[in-house]
Write a protein that holds these residues in place. Structure first.
Motif, PDB file in Angstrom:
ATOM      1  N   LEU A 222       2.631   8.275  83.452  1.00  0.00           N
ATOM      2  CA  LEU A 222       1.707   8.938  84.369  1.00  0.00           C
ATOM      3  C   LEU A 222       0.498   9.441  83.588  1.00  0.00           C
ATOM      4  O   LEU A 222       0.640   9.948  82.484  1.00  0.00           O
ATOM      5  N   GLY A 224      -3.705  10.878  84.862  1.00  0.00           N
ATOM      6  CA  GLY A 224      -4.680  10.914  85.951  1.00  0.00           C
ATOM      7  C   GLY A 224      -4.019  11.677  87.093  1.00  0.00           C
ATOM      8  O   GLY A 224      -3.000  11.234  87.630  1.00  0.00           O
ATOM      9  N   GLU A 251      -8.383   7.253  81.790  1.00  0.00           N
ATOM     10  CA  GLU A 251      -7.381   8.127  81.176  1.00  0.00           C
ATOM     11  C   GLU A 251      -5.993   7.457  81.250  1.00  0.00           C
ATOM     12  O   GLU A 251      -5.192   7.547  80.324  1.00  0.00           O
ATOM     13  N   HIS A 286      -0.284  11.778  90.999  1.00  0.00           N
ATOM     14  CA  HIS A 286      -0.531  11.175  89.683  1.00  0.00           C
ATOM     15  C   HIS A 286      -0.766   9.684  89.841  1.00  0.00           C
ATOM     16  O   HIS A 286      -0.205   9.062  90.752  1.00  0.00           O
ATOM     17  N   ALA A 314      -0.172   9.755  77.096  1.00  0.00           N
ATOM     18  CA  ALA A 314      -0.057  10.704  78.209  1.00  0.00           C
ATOM     19  C   ALA A 314       0.135  12.121  77.686  1.00  0.00           C
ATOM     20  O   ALA A 314      -0.086  13.094  78.408  1.00  0.00           O
ATOM     21  N   TYR A 337       7.947  20.718  74.100  1.00  0.00           N
ATOM     22  CA  TYR A 337       7.083  20.280  75.208  1.00  0.00           C
ATOM     23  C   TYR A 337       6.326  19.030  74.737  1.00  0.00           C
ATOM     24  O   TYR A 337       5.842  18.965  73.598  1.00  0.00           O
ATOM     25  N   ILE A 356       7.752  17.257  80.241  1.00  0.00           N
ATOM     26  CA  ILE A 356       6.650  18.018  80.852  1.00  0.00           C
ATOM     27  C   ILE A 356       7.217  18.792  82.039  1.00  0.00           C
ATOM     28  O   ILE A 356       8.368  18.585  82.406  1.00  0.00           O
ATOM     29  N   GLY A 373      -0.429  20.764  80.412  1.00  0.00           N
ATOM     30  CA  GLY A 373      -1.554  20.150  79.708  1.00  0.00           C
ATOM     31  C   GLY A 373      -2.215  19.086  80.553  1.00  0.00           C
ATOM     32  O   GLY A 373      -1.852  18.869  81.710  1.00  0.00           O
ATOM     33  N   GLY A 374      -3.177  18.414  79.966  1.00  0.00           N
ATOM     34  CA  GLY A 374      -3.861  17.347  80.692  1.00  0.00           C
ATOM     35  C   GLY A 374      -4.668  16.484  79.737  1.00  0.00           C
ATOM     36  O   GLY A 374      -5.117  16.944  78.679  1.00  0.00           O
ATOM     37  N   GLY A 375      -4.837  15.239  80.143  1.00  0.00           N
ATOM     38  CA  GLY A 375      -5.585  14.292  79.322  1.00  0.00           C
ATOM     39  C   GLY A 375      -7.082  14.522  79.456  1.00  0.00           C
ATOM     40  O   GLY A 375      -7.600  14.699  80.564  1.00  0.00           O
ATOM     41  N   GLU A 388      -6.176  22.095  86.490  1.00  0.00           N
ATOM     42  CA  GLU A 388      -5.037  21.154  86.492  1.00  0.00           C
ATOM     43  C   GLU A 388      -3.832  21.744  85.742  1.00  0.00           C
ATOM     44  O   GLU A 388      -2.690  21.598  86.174  1.00  0.00           O
ATOM     45  N   LYS A 392      -0.077  22.400  87.184  1.00  0.00           N
ATOM     46  CA  LYS A 392       1.112  21.863  86.511  1.00  0.00           C
ATOM     47  C   LYS A 392       2.114  22.975  86.179  1.00  0.00           C
ATOM     48  O   LYS A 392       3.319  22.787  86.275  1.00  0.00           O
TER      49      LYS A 392
END
Ligand code: ISC
Length: 402
Positions: A222, A224, A251, A286, A314, A337, A356, A373-375, A388, A392
């Protein structure tokens, strides 16, 4: 790289995880942590919509993959369960269980855990603060695309304290009940040694790192994301926009390319569709791509594949090594994590989920640290990225009753 001055919430965030001090009175109500438990209380559990595995007891522990592989190979272990840390050069938390219960159904935690007495949790601190996370994203955006880095995943953590001791299994049970398709998990981290004794990682991850069944391998990465909306029309529109978002598709593509390339080292028949699907959790949409392969060598195990794939872009970034170097230099320790949780049987079959939407409980059963977290790519927006991570983190927050 922006640094933390000052912290926004709490000034007592431990950089590592010292034993919690008990400052309350000894006169406490009994909780699920100290009253009789169901006899099947697991030390490891992983629930999948189509099957589940629960284990009890620990016959052997391993803090690295090699002896675990050897035990599976030489027949001294039927199964290895546990967790891979984000930084795979650190100590792993693997063990050989004393007993294993598998089922063709998802886990249904006993009501003792789902609805028994549960403490009140409060947010004690955040690291980095939301403002600093935003600044870190802005910094990453400024370096992405212009040098060797194309994508980097940035995360932050929240520390929650309970007003009385709790059982990690109760948090896992609440996560499983709230997210029945979400692969709830619980795993003891003690095998990783000092600083992890009696710590548990609990979570509900929607992201499949790898599953191996016979010679068939699947992965469902996953990357995005966009928040779910309460209004159904707006929710559908948000999903459609995500599918068309050039930034999110880029991403996502780094992750698919990495996984296809790594699986290509084990298989001459990797199938990776060029267009991602939508996957939804209660909180997020996602982009996800179902990748499959047939492994050429029958000796390759799920543990081998997880070790080779982890960390994917990811959770790390692209290219992999510069992204990892950036994260290790600029972020606090992610511990488990962003790693993986799962099991591998002696016949090589097994499953590892990306860790995650998860949190780590402490030895005294009085706190939980969660991560989100995030890309980030060169056209990411720092405010949206901060939002984001908030969304999460709600998976764990809700399980804690917040
Ligand atoms: C890093 C996390 O999510 C990963 C998985 C799905 C989507 C992601 C994203 O859109 O950035 C992340 O790559 C997290 O949940 O903490």
């Amino acid at each position: 790289m922006p640094q933390e001055t000052p912290k926004e919430i709490g000034t007592d965030m431990p950089d590592e995880f010292p034993a919690e001090r008990r400052t309350d009175s000894a006169q406490e109500r009994p909780t699920s942590a100290d009253i009789a438990r169901p006899t099947g209380a697991p030390d490891f559990a992983l629930s999948h919509p189509e099957f589940s595995v629960r284990t009890q007891g620990v016959a052997k522990q391993f803090d690295s993959p090699e002896p675990a592989r050897e035990a599976l190979r030489d027949g001294s272990a039927d199964m290895v369960v546990g967790a891979i840390p984000f930084d795979a050069s650190r100590r792993w938390a693997l063990s050989v269980p004393e007993s294993v219960t598998s089922s063709p159904n998802p886990l249904e935690p006993p009501s003792f855990y789902r609805s028994g007495d549960f403490p009140s949790f409060t947010l004690a601190s955040q690291m980095p603060s939301p403002r600093l996370h935003r600044d870190r994203v802005a910094h990453a955006v400024s370096v992405l695309g212009s040098g060797e880095l194309d994508k980097v995943v940035l995360a932050r953590r929240e520390l929650f304290r309970a007003d009385r001791p709790f059982d990690s299994r109760a948090v896992a049970a609440r996560l499983m009940s709230a997210n029945p398709n979400g692969y709830g998990f619980l795993t003891d981290l003690s095998a990783a040694g000092p600083g992890y004794s009696k710590h548990y990682l609990v979570g509900s991850s929607p992201e499949l790192l790898v599953r191996k069944k016979g010679n068939r391998v699947t992965s469902f990465p996953l990357a995005g994301s966009t928040a779910r909306r309460t209004n159904p029309d707006e929710d559908e529109k948000a999903a459609t926009q995500l599918q068309a978002s050039a930034k999110d598709l880029r991403e996502h593509r780094y992750v698919v390319e990495h996984i296809a390339e790594v699986l290509g080292q084990f298989s001459s028949s990797v199938v990776a569709p060029g267009v991602p699907e939508l996957l939804s959790t209660r909180e997020l949409w996602h982009l996800g791509t179902p990748i499959s392969a047939i492994v050429d060598d029958p000796e390759v195990t799920a543990l081998d594949l997880a070790a080779a794939l982890h960390p994917t872009p990811a959770l790390g970034g692209a290219p992999r090594q510069p992204a990892l170097d950036y994260i290790l230099a600029n972020e606090e320790d992610r511990r488990f994590y962003g790693g993986a949780v799962g099991w591998c049987a002696a016949d090589g079959d097994g499953i590892f989920m990306v860790s995650i939407r998860c949190g780590e409980t402490d030895e005294a059963n009085r706190s939980l640290t969660a991560w989100g977290g995030g890309g980030i790519v060169s056209d990411s927006d720092p405010d949206s990225e901060l939002d984001e991570t908030k969304v999460k983190l709600t998976t764990i927050r809700k399980a804690l009753g917040l």
